[in-house]
Each structure stands twice: as structure tokens, then as C-alpha cells.
Motif scaffolding. Structure first.
Motif, PDB file in Angstrom:
ATOM      1  N   ARG A 147       0.831  -1.203   0.000  1.00 25.66           N
ATOM      2  CA  ARG A 147       0.000   0.000   0.000  1.00 25.66           C
ATOM      3  C   ARG A 147       0.868   1.257   0.000  1.00 25.66           C
ATOM      4  N   VAL A 148       0.342   2.295  -0.627  1.00 23.23           N
ATOM      5  CA  VAL A 148       0.889   3.641  -0.505  1.00 23.23           C
ATOM      6  C   VAL A 148      -0.119   4.436   0.309  1.00 23.23           C
ATOM      7  N   LEU A 149       0.340   5.039   1.408  1.00 23.92           N
ATOM      8  CA  LEU A 149      -0.544   5.754   2.325  1.00 23.92           C
ATOM      9  C   LEU A 149      -0.155   7.222   2.374  1.00 23.92           C
ATOM     10  N   CYS A 150      -1.151   8.084   2.504  1.00 18.10           N
ATOM     11  CA  CYS A 150      -0.918   9.522   2.605  1.00 18.10           C
ATOM     12  C   CYS A 150      -1.686  10.069   3.802  1.00 18.10           C
ATOM     13  N   PHE A 151      -0.997  10.883   4.616  1.00 19.41           N
ATOM     14  CA  PHE A 151      -1.582  11.466   5.821  1.00 19.41           C
ATOM     15  C   PHE A 151      -1.379  12.980   5.827  1.00 19.41           C
ATOM     16  N   PRO A 154      -5.738  10.409   7.949  1.00 23.03           N
ATOM     17  CA  PRO A 154      -5.546   9.725   6.662  1.00 23.03           C
ATOM     18  C   PRO A 154      -6.213  10.505   5.531  1.00 23.03           C
ATOM     19  N   LEU A 155      -5.480  10.693   4.437  1.00 23.27           N
ATOM     20  CA  LEU A 155      -6.012  11.412   3.285  1.00 23.27           C
ATOM     21  C   LEU A 155      -6.402  10.460   2.160  1.00 23.27           C
ATOM     22  N   TRP A 156      -5.568   9.473   1.889  1.00 22.27           N
ATOM     23  CA  TRP A 156      -5.899   8.466   0.883  1.00 22.27           C
ATOM     24  C   TRP A 156      -4.953   7.285   1.003  1.00 22.27           C
ATOM     25  N   ALA A 162      -0.233  13.223  -5.919  1.00 21.43           N
ATOM     26  CA  ALA A 162       0.038  13.391  -4.492  1.00 21.43           C
ATOM     27  C   ALA A 162      -1.207  13.794  -3.714  1.00 21.43           C
ATOM     28  N   ALA A 163      -2.117  14.510  -4.342  1.00 22.94           N
ATOM     29  CA  ALA A 163      -3.298  15.010  -3.637  1.00 22.94           C
ATOM     30  C   ALA A 163      -4.382  13.955  -3.473  1.00 22.94           C
ATOM     31  N   THR A 164      -4.447  12.994  -4.398  1.00 22.99           N
ATOM     32  CA  THR A 164      -5.585  12.067  -4.408  1.00 22.99           C
ATOM     33  C   THR A 164      -5.206  10.593  -4.393  1.00 22.99           C
TER      34      THR A 164
END
Length: 436
Positions: A90-94, A101-103, A144-146
Motif C-alpha cells: 500500500r501507498v498511504l498519505c496522511f 488519513p487522506l488516501w 500526491a493530492a488524491t
């Protein structure tokens, strides 16, 4: 006249505000090694002496297992992990401010590698895009945003990647319009350049049966930008625009264990391996005429040596000295001109095979003020000098959860950004504020 004075005052105030914003702007850590890919933390107004005990957290967010360190850019934190029971990477973004968590983006990734904990390579953020390389060959370009996929490649199919024993580990490198990847492919595809926006292959270079684990870096020698690729058989230099070979020096390695990032001072280049130890090169005034200045002493090996045989940590290279962690945890200082050991200590580390601690100079790479993130989950502030190791403070950063050689460890490199440290283990990603 009053209007003119008011306008002048407004311009002066705006200029002051602009300067203040530039001075106070928190730095990012958008890739392996930080903004300049050199593992130096340059932010000001951060604490030198840590509070005793457990460092207070700004936030903590649950994640899965993995070795990959986080990247921090534009108010977001990116990290990769693995959900073993589902065969997923997984690639996680916070959100960097509060850990929300953003996506996330997940994909199938069946492991057949040693130490199958999770991804190794730190994400690379470039403006609106983020690039990740999974342990078994999944190269992704995401928004990066979504988290939306822009393009992706499975390198085993795309370039014939032969997976190394411990999986692909070298973080992608952005240079202009290209993303450069240590792919370990066939037919001259050890290193491959792709168009960073479309994924189209631009060039490929080098052959080696073993790819190694060292991230590619760009350095300047003799006034020429050079892409330094340290792989299992050679230290090689390429023209980063075309992949054309500029020079290479043989340095065959047992088990292809080239991990630590090469270090540069002037025309000298330093590398260090676990079994073979260090090699210091001088590239000459033209930057393309390499000479071996020295290597580890005769009879030295990973078990018995008086040098720096690094398994993972990147040393600090100053004009006159090299500081680094050797094969059994010894923090050592060497003379840069001949490799002679000046001192050693176990005070910052512990004694054991593959003992690991990351050295992060603060300011420029003077070697004086450093942050040390050791595998026991501690963060240390210290000074390194030819006179020895002087510890300033030590605190608990994050819990070590991985059993290695009958001890618990954390082997993920933290990110230093926003006057904070961002660290991960196999269950959480945390932010600790280090602002003065």
C-alpha cells in the motif's frame, strides 16, 4: 506625500513579511535523504537537548509493516507498507499537521524475498506527483493530492528485473523530466530512466547480475553533473541526461550488499560495504579520472576490522574525517586521507551483528552536531569530532518491533521536516515536534 509614504511603508512591510516567511518556512523531506538527497537536516530553531523519557507526540496513525521511511512534502506524509495476509502493498498519505488519513492506494504484491516485512524504498515526491517502488518491482506514479494512478509499471515484465535477495530497495530519483530507477533489469537495464509524466522509457544503462540496494544520487565532479550508481560489481558514473558511461571502478561485493549512500567531499567519493568495508576514490581535477586512494586494511572482514563496514547506515564524510557505524555496531571515526581509525565507541549503539543507527548531521555536514536514530527506537543528539563522541541527550522515539539476531529493532529511516521528526515502525507512523 502621505500616500507615497504609506505605499513605501506597505512595500517595506510586504518585503519584510516575505523575508520572514522564507526564513521561517519549514523544510520538507520529500525523498530519501531529504531535499538534497544527502541525509542532512538544515532546518533552524530545533531543540539540541531532548526531554528525558518518551518524546511527546503530535500524532500517531496506524499503518502496516515495512522498512520504507516516510517522505514529507506540501503538508502531507507519504509512506508504504504491506498487509501480508492479503498479499498487498500500500501507498498511504496522511495530513502532516494532524495525522489524518487522506488516501491510500493498494495493489497485489506476492513476496518471495528474504525479510518479507514490506517495502524498502522511501517514496519520492515531485510537486503534484509521488513515485514509489515496491519490494518486488511495482513502480508507481500517483497524484500526491488524491492517490490516483498516473502510470505504473511492473519492472519484472517491463525490463526483465531479477529481484535481489532482499527485494528492490533504492528510492527513485527525479532529475528534470525523468525518474531514474535502479531496476536490476536485463539487456543493459540495471538502471532505467522513464519520463516522469508518462512512464515512457528514455534510456537504460549497465549490466550486472546483481543490482544491489544503494539509491542513485547525482553529484558534481570536475564541473560535471554525474549520476553515481553503486552496484554489486562496480561504482559507476553515468551522464544523467543520456545514461552514457563516464567512468567506473571495480568493487565486487559479497551478497551484493551495497546499501549506504555514497558520500562526496570535493573530488573524493566514499563508499562502504558490510563485508568488504570502505573505498575512497579521488576523481581528479576533471572529475572523470578515478584513483583508489585507500580501501580497508588487509585481513579486515565483517567479523574483525578497524574500519567502517556498514550494513545500512550512511556515514558522515567531512574534509578530514569519516564517521560511521561498522558491522557490529561500533561508531567509529576514521582519517579521511588514509582510513586510519581514530576512535570507536558503543555508547550510541549496542553490540551485535548488523547493528544499525542512522546518522543525520544538523546544519551542514560538519560532523559536529548530529541526530542519531538507532535501531532500539531511540533518538540521540550528540557531537562528533576527532576528539570523540559527546552525547548531549537521548530519548525514546518509537518502539522497536522487529526481532533481528535475538534483539528487537526498527530499521526505517526517519524523516526530518517541519521542525519535527516523522518515524515509523510496523504498527504506527508518528510525528514528534522538535521545535525550540
Amino acid at each position: 506625500m502621505a500616500k507615497a509614504c504609506s505605499r513605501a511603508a506597505f512595500i517595506a512591510l510586504a518585503a519584510f513579511a516575505s523575508i520572514s516567511t522564507a526564513v521561517l518556512r519549514a523544510d520538507d523531506w520529500p525523498q530519501w535523504g531529504g531535499p538534497q538527497r544527502d541525509i542532512v537536516w538544515r532546518e533552524a530553531n530545533v531543540v539540541e537537548k531532548l526531554p528525558e523519557g518518551k518524546l511527546p507526540r503530535v500524532w500517531s496513525a496506524p499503518i502496516g509493516a515495512g522498512y520504507a521511511g516516510p517522505a514529507v512534502a506540501d503538508g502531507r506524509v507519504f509512506v508504504t507498507d504491506r498487509i501480508a495476509e492479503k498479499n498487498l502493498e500500500r501507498v498511504l498519505c496522511f495530513d502532516a499537521a494532524d495525522g489524518k488519513p487522506l488516501w491510500q492506494h493498494s495493489y497485489d504484491a506476492s513476496y518471495g524475498i528474504s525479510y518479507p516485512l514490506g517495502p524498502r524504498a522511501t517514496p519520492t515526491v515531485d510537486g503534484e506527483l509521488v513515485y514509489t517502488l515496491g519490494a518486488v518491482g511495482h513502480l508507481l506514479c500517483l497524484r500526491a493530492a488524491t492517490g490516483d494512478v498516473v502510470w505504473e509499471k511492473y519492472l519484472v515484465d517491463a525490463v526483465g528485473t531479477k529481484l535481489p535477495t532482499w527485494g528492490l530497495a533504492a528510492a527513485p530519483l527525479i532529475d528534470g523530466d525523468q525518474v531514474i530507477v535502479l531496476a536490476g533489469g536485463e539487456n543493459g537495464a540495471l538502471v532505467v530512466s522513464f519520463d516522469k509524466r508518462t512512464g515512457q522509457e528514455l534510456w537504460r544503462a549497465l549490466d550486472d547480475p546483481e543490482v544491489g540496494y544503494c539509491p542513485p544520487v547525482i553529484m558534481e565532479f570536475g564541473g560535471r553533473r554525474q549520476l553515481i550508481i553503486w552496484h554489486a560489481s562496480h561504482v559507476s558514473s553515468l551522464n544523467p541526461a543520456t545514461g552514457t558511461l563516464l567512468w567506473e571502478v571495480p568493487f565486487p561485493l559479497q551478497a551484493a550488499l551495497c546499501v549506504a549512500t555514497p558520500r562526496q567531499v570535493g573530488n573524493r567519493l566514499f563508499v562502504t560495504a558490510f563485508y568488504e568495508g570502505p573505498m575512497m576514490l579521488d576523481l581528479g581535477a576533471d572529475g572523470v579520472t578515478p584513483t583508489v586512494l585507500w580501501t580497508t586494511g588487509k585481513g579486515n572482514n565483517d567479523l574483525k576490522n578497524d574500519s567502517i563496514h556498514s550494513i545500512m547506515p550512511t556515514p558522515i564524510f567531512t574534509e578530514d574525517y569519516v564517521y560511521g557505524i561498522s558491522s557490529y555496531g561500533q561508531l567509529r571515526c576514521l582519517k579521511a586521507d588514509n582510513g586510519e581509525m581514530v576512535w570507536e565507541t558503543l555508547d550510541a549503539t549496542g553490540k551485535g551483528r548488523w547493528w544499525n543507527a542512522f546518522l543525520i548531521p544538523h546544519g551542514e555536514m560538519s560532523g559536529r552536531r548530529v541526530y542519531i536514530a538507532n535501531e532500539q527506537g531511540e533518538l540521540i543528539t550528540a557531537e562528533l569530532s576527532p576528539e570523540g563522541y559527546r552525547e548531549i541527550s537521548r530519548a525514546e522515539l518509537i518502539e522497536p518491533l522487529q526481532p533481528i539476531q535475538r534483539r528487537m529493532t526498527v530499521w526505517s529511516h526517519p524523516a526530518f521536516a517541519m521542525q519535527s521528526v516523522f518515524a515509523r515502525n510496523d504498527k504506527e507512523l508518528i510525528r514528534v515536534d522538535l521545535k525550540k
